[in-house]
Design an enzyme around this catalytic site. Sequence first.
Site, short mmCIF file in Angstrom:
data_model
loop_
_atom_site.label_atom_id
_atom_site.label_comp_id
_atom_site.label_asym_id
_atom_site.label_seq_id
_atom_site.Cartn_x
_atom_site.Cartn_y
_atom_site.Cartn_z
N PHE A 88 -53.43 -76.57 -26.56
CA PHE A 88 -54.04 -76.29 -25.27
C PHE A 88 -54.65 -77.62 -24.79
O PHE A 88 -53.96 -78.63 -24.82
CB PHE A 88 -54.95 -75.06 -25.38
N THR B 162 -45.32 -95.60 -23.62
CA THR B 162 -46.66 -95.19 -23.17
C THR B 162 -47.72 -95.45 -24.24
O THR B 162 -48.90 -95.42 -23.94
CB THR B 162 -46.69 -93.68 -22.80
N TYR C 290 -41.11 -80.17 -18.04
CA TYR C 290 -41.80 -80.57 -19.26
C TYR C 290 -41.93 -79.38 -20.21
O TYR C 290 -41.50 -79.44 -21.37
CB TYR C 290 -43.19 -81.14 -18.91
#
Length: 322
Positions: A167, A35, A139
């Site tokens: 976050f 990725t 995940y």
Amino acid sequence: MKLLVTGGAGYIGSVVAAQLLEAGHEVTVLDDLSTGHEDAVPRGAAFAHGTIREAAAAVLEEHDIAAVLHFAASSLVGESVADPGKYWSNNLGGTLALLDAMRTAGTPRIVFSSTAAVYGEPERTPIEETDPTRPTSPYGASKVAVDTALTEFARLHGIGAVSLRYFNVAGAQRAADGRWLGERHSPETHLVPNVLAGAGSGEGVRIFGDDYPTPDGTCVRDYIHVTDLADAHLRALGACEPGQHRVYNLGNGAGFSVREVIEVCREVTGHDIPATVAPRRPGDPAVLVASAKRIQADLGWKASRDLRAMVADAWQFSQARR
Ligand code: UDP
């Protein structure tokens, strides 16, 4: 220090690698480019192409690495629900292989890239590190499992580990060579790049649900600038103590709704970005806001860049890529 950055061709890993180089460290990036993008590896870093399972041991031995910053992971919540085995294999299996390679090579420290997804649907706001971890996706569960392993490896093998629970990361950073390092996922699921893409194309953005129990009905998240996040990694590196596993939330303690983010994007870009309301995205909690008091007290870290700075830098990055 001689450092290994796994996943250093990705968004956050590349920004952290750039900051480590600027701080005078020697950096090797290991990335399988599944990725990531090779052109995101900052100049000055050595690059090794491969998976952590296959290639980490050789890199650790060859470069006499003092610490690992571990970003390499699969990180799409939706994909993890569709293909949990991939997440257990890459995130837990890959990390266990890395930890074994560290033991063999005698590498004593690791900073681990974790996530707010470990908390699942929170019981209270802001979320503290002592709150229960009840992930709602494979995940998040795979990241909790790695934390359990890190605690054991610290206790039984004496490594020093720090897990950083991010976050909502946004923004971009300009590297020392002038290039912008930022977010380019495919497919892109995150709000800020999607809104900015909608500004660029004129197509606008979809708001996933406006009937949440929040002031304007849209989800509230705690956004943090990737440069502030990278700074926390440098501090965490100095806080890896043998035999200890520490856990810190990284956020700024303030929440913004989806509509508020879109409004800031309109102001920064000068584009009238159309927004349409779409159904809720499965698994989205209404509010996710961090308490970052622990890292502030222990390491003196505090987010210093606001949402406008995140959007402005992400916009610069997307303009530079065009
Ligand atoms: N979101 C949205 N439209 C988009 C992307 C995201 O409305 O095109 C919402 C999403 O439902 C969530 C918030 O924006 O409430 C943040 O989503 P993101 O994927 O950026 O981060 P997450 O909180 O899921 O990690």
